[in-house]
Design a protein around this motif. Structure first.
Motif, short mmCIF file in Angstrom:
data_model
loop_
_atom_site.label_atom_id
_atom_site.label_comp_id
_atom_site.label_asym_id
_atom_site.label_seq_id
_atom_site.Cartn_x
_atom_site.Cartn_y
_atom_site.Cartn_z
N GLY A 37 3.40 63.96 29.69
CA GLY A 37 4.14 62.75 31.64
C GLY A 37 4.31 64.71 32.34
O GLY A 37 4.77 63.85 33.55
N TYR A 40 -0.79 64.10 36.74
CA TYR A 40 -0.56 62.94 36.54
C TYR A 40 -1.62 62.72 37.69
O TYR A 40 -2.73 61.98 37.51
CB TYR A 40 0.37 62.68 38.11
N VAL A 347 10.40 59.75 37.99
CA VAL A 347 8.58 60.39 36.84
C VAL A 347 9.14 61.07 36.68
O VAL A 347 8.05 62.23 35.87
CB VAL A 347 7.46 60.62 38.30
N VAL A 350 10.65 61.00 33.39
CA VAL A 350 9.83 59.94 32.45
C VAL A 350 9.51 61.11 30.82
O VAL A 350 9.30 61.95 30.67
CB VAL A 350 9.04 59.53 33.00
N ASN A 354 5.67 56.70 28.85
CA ASN A 354 6.09 55.91 29.76
C ASN A 354 5.16 57.02 30.88
O ASN A 354 5.78 55.71 32.40
CB ASN A 354 7.81 55.82 30.10
N ALA A 355 4.98 57.82 30.94
CA ALA A 355 4.48 59.09 31.85
C ALA A 355 3.54 57.55 33.03
O ALA A 355 2.63 56.68 32.83
CB ALA A 355 3.41 59.98 32.18
N PRO A 356 3.61 57.46 34.54
CA PRO A 356 2.68 56.93 35.21
C PRO A 356 1.23 57.36 35.21
O PRO A 356 1.17 58.83 35.47
CB PRO A 356 3.63 56.88 36.96
N THR A 366 3.33 52.97 41.10
CA THR A 366 3.50 53.17 40.12
C THR A 366 4.27 54.52 39.21
O THR A 366 5.72 53.96 38.82
CB THR A 366 2.46 53.33 38.83
N THR A 369 7.95 51.85 39.37
CA THR A 369 7.63 50.95 37.83
C THR A 369 7.44 51.20 37.07
O THR A 369 7.70 50.52 35.93
CB THR A 369 6.64 49.81 38.15
N THR A 370 7.60 52.91 37.00
CA THR A 370 7.56 53.18 36.07
C THR A 370 9.05 53.29 35.01
O THR A 370 10.30 53.05 35.69
CB THR A 370 7.45 54.62 35.58
N LYS A 371 9.37 53.12 33.42
CA LYS A 371 10.26 53.10 32.94
C LYS A 371 11.19 54.56 32.92
O LYS A 371 10.42 55.52 33.18
CB LYS A 371 10.35 52.32 31.42
N THR A 372 12.00 53.95 33.68
CA THR A 372 13.26 55.21 34.20
C THR A 372 14.03 55.59 32.27
O THR A 372 14.12 55.02 31.59
CB THR A 372 14.20 55.75 34.48
#
Length: 393
Positions: A37, A40, A347, A350, A354-356, A366, A369-372
Motif C-alpha cells: 500500500g 500507487y 492513504v 491505509v 484497502n490501498a487505492p 479513490t 472513498t478508501t476505507k481508512t
C-alpha cells in the motif's frame, strides 16, 4: 488507456540492459513485489540478469500503472520527472560532489540507474536493487524515530545543498530548471473537490472539542482552496524533492549501528521552498509523541545539516538562506503541514488490503472513498493537538 502487459514492457528494457552490460545469452528472471500500500503509480518488480562468467545483475524496476483519469487530474508528468532526475539532474549533482572531493559520508547517495522506457503508458525506470545490499523501506504505519529521522533529514539537507550549488555553478541553466519545474497550479485546481472532501474527512474524525477550532482555521485559510500559494514561494526557491516521505526512502543499519538513508523516488521534483520538503517529511511520517519530543530538535538539525552540507561545497549558508529567512519560512509554511496531512493521511495510513488504485475512472478520487484505518484518526488528532499547543488553532 488500453491494458498494458507491464512485465512484457519491462522485459524489453531488461533485454536492452543485458546487451549494454555485455551479458551474452542471458537468463533474465523477473518477479513482482508489493509495497503493502505504499506505492500507487507503478507496478514494482525485482529482476536478475545472469550470464556465464558474469556477476548477477540485481535490479529494481517501476512500470507505470496510472490510468487516464489520474493522469489528467494530476497534471504532473511524474514519470518524465523521474527520468530527468536519473539522466540529467543526479549526474550533475554527482559531478559537483566529485569536484569537491566529498567523502562517502558527506555525499548524497542514490541508486545506480540502468535504463528506461519513455513511451506513454509504458513508462519504466530500472535501477540497482538496493534490497540486495540490505536496504529496506521504513514501515509507513510506524512513526519515524530520531535515529531514522535525523539521518533522513541529513540526506534532505544534502539534496537541497546540491540544488543551491547547481545554481551557483550554472546559474543560467538552473534558472531554466526552476522555471520549468514550477508547480502546476492547475494540478491543485483540478483536485479542489478532492481537497474539500479530504478536509471534511479530517474534521469528521477530529475530537468533538476541537472540531470548531479546526473548522474555523480551515475557513480562515480559504478552505485550503488556495493551496497553490504553498508551491509558489517568495523566499529561497530551489529544486525540492516534492514527496519526501519514508515510503520514498530506503535505509540500512551499518556495522557501527548508524543508519544510512537514500532517497529512491524522484517523481515529484518541484521548484519550491526547502521548508515544504521538511514539513512534508515531518507531518506525513511522524506521530504526536515524536513531534512533542523531537519537532524543535529536528527543525534545528535540518538547518545545522544544511549549513554543513553547503560548507562542504565551499558555500556559506548566510549568503543563500540566513537563519532569519529560515525562521520566516517556518512561520509562513506551517499551515502546509496541516493541509498535507489532511490530504494524504487517509492513504498514508491505509491498510494494505484497502490501498487505492490509480488505474480506474475515479483516478485520485479513490483517495476519499478508501476505507481508512484506525491509525488515521489518531494521526489527525495528534496534528490538531500540535497546532492547538503551538497556538495556531
Amino acid at each position: 488507456m488500453s491494458d498494458v502487459d507491464t512485465e512484457a514492457v519491462l522485459r524489453e528494457v531488461l533485454d536492452k540492459i543485458a546487451k549494454e552490460q555485455n551479458y551474452k545469452n542471458p537468463n533474465v528472471s523477473v518477479r513482482t513485489i508489493t509495497t503493502d500500500g505504499a506505492n500507487y503509480s507503478s507496478v514494482l518488480y525485482v529482476a536478475t540478469i545472469s550470464a556465464k562468467n558474469k556477476d548477477d545483475l540485481e535490479l529494481f524496476a517501476k512500470v507505470a500503472n496510472m490510468g487516464d483519469a489520474a493522469r489528467s487530474q494530476f497534471h504532473v508528468p511524474v514519470f518524465d520527472l523521474e527520468r530527468f532526475a536519473y539522466i540529467h539532474l543526479l549526474p550533475a549533482y554527482a559531478k559537483i560532489q566529485d569536484n569537491y572531493k566529498l567523502t562517502a559520508v558527506n555525499k548524497l547517495l542514490w541508486p545506480k540507474f540502468y535504463g528506461y522506457n519513455p513511451n506513454l503508458y509504458e513508462e519504466t525506470i530500472v535501477l540497482e536493487n538496493l534490497a540486495v545490499e540490505g536496504y529496506v523501506t521504513y514501515d509507513r504505519l510506524k512513526s519515524i524515530d530520531w535515529a531514522y529521522a535525523s539521518k533522513a533529514v541529513e540526506s534532505l539537507a544534502k539534496f537541497h545543498a546540491l540544488s543551491i550549488a547547481y545554481g551557483v555553478e550554472d546559474p543560467e541553466e538552473y534558472e531554466k530548471l526552476l522555471e520549468k519545474f514550477k508547480y502546476n497550479a492547475e494540478a491543485i485546481a483540478n483536485m479542489s473537490i478532492l481537497l474539500e472532501k479530504s478536509v471534511e474527512m479530517g474534521i469528521t474524525v477530529t475530537k468533538e472539542e476541537n472540531k470548531d477550532r479546526l473548522s474555523k482555521y480551515i475557513e480562515q485559510q480559504g478552505n485550503f482552496k488556495d493551496m497553490a500559494k504553498y508551491f509558489q514561494p517568495t523566499g529561497l526557491v530551489l529544486l525540492t524533492h516534492g514527496d519526501y516521505r519514508p515510503s520514498n526512502l530506503m535505509h540500512k543499519t551499518k556495522e557501527d549501528g548508524s543508519i544510512e538513508v537514500i532517497p529512491v523516488d524522484f517523481q515529484t521534483i518541484v521548484a519550491n521552498s526547502p521548508v515544504v520538503d521538511l514539513f512534508y517529511f515531518i507531518f506525513i511520517g511522524s506521530d504526536e509523541q515524536f513531534r512533542r519530543e523531537h519537532y524543535e530538535q529536528l527543525i534545528e538539525y535540518y538547518y545545522q545539516e544544511l549549513t554543513r552540507a553547503l560548507r562542504n561545497l565551499n558555500l556559506n549558508v548566510d549568503k543563500y538562506y540566513t537563519r532569519e529567512n529560515y525562521n520566516e519560512d517556518l512561520e509562513k509554511f506551517i499551515p502546509f503541514g496541516l493541509f498535507i496531512s489532511l490530504f494524504l493521511l487517509p492513504v498514508i495510513t491505509v491498510e494494505a488490503e484497502n490501498a487505492p488504485s490509480l488505474q480506474g475512472e475515479d483516478g485520485f478520487n479513490t483517495i476519499v472513498t478508501t476505507k481508512t484505518s484506525n491509525l488515521y484518526p489518531e494521526r489527525v488528532n495528534g496534528i490538531v493537538n500540535d497546532y492547538i499547543r503551538w497556538g495556531i488553532l
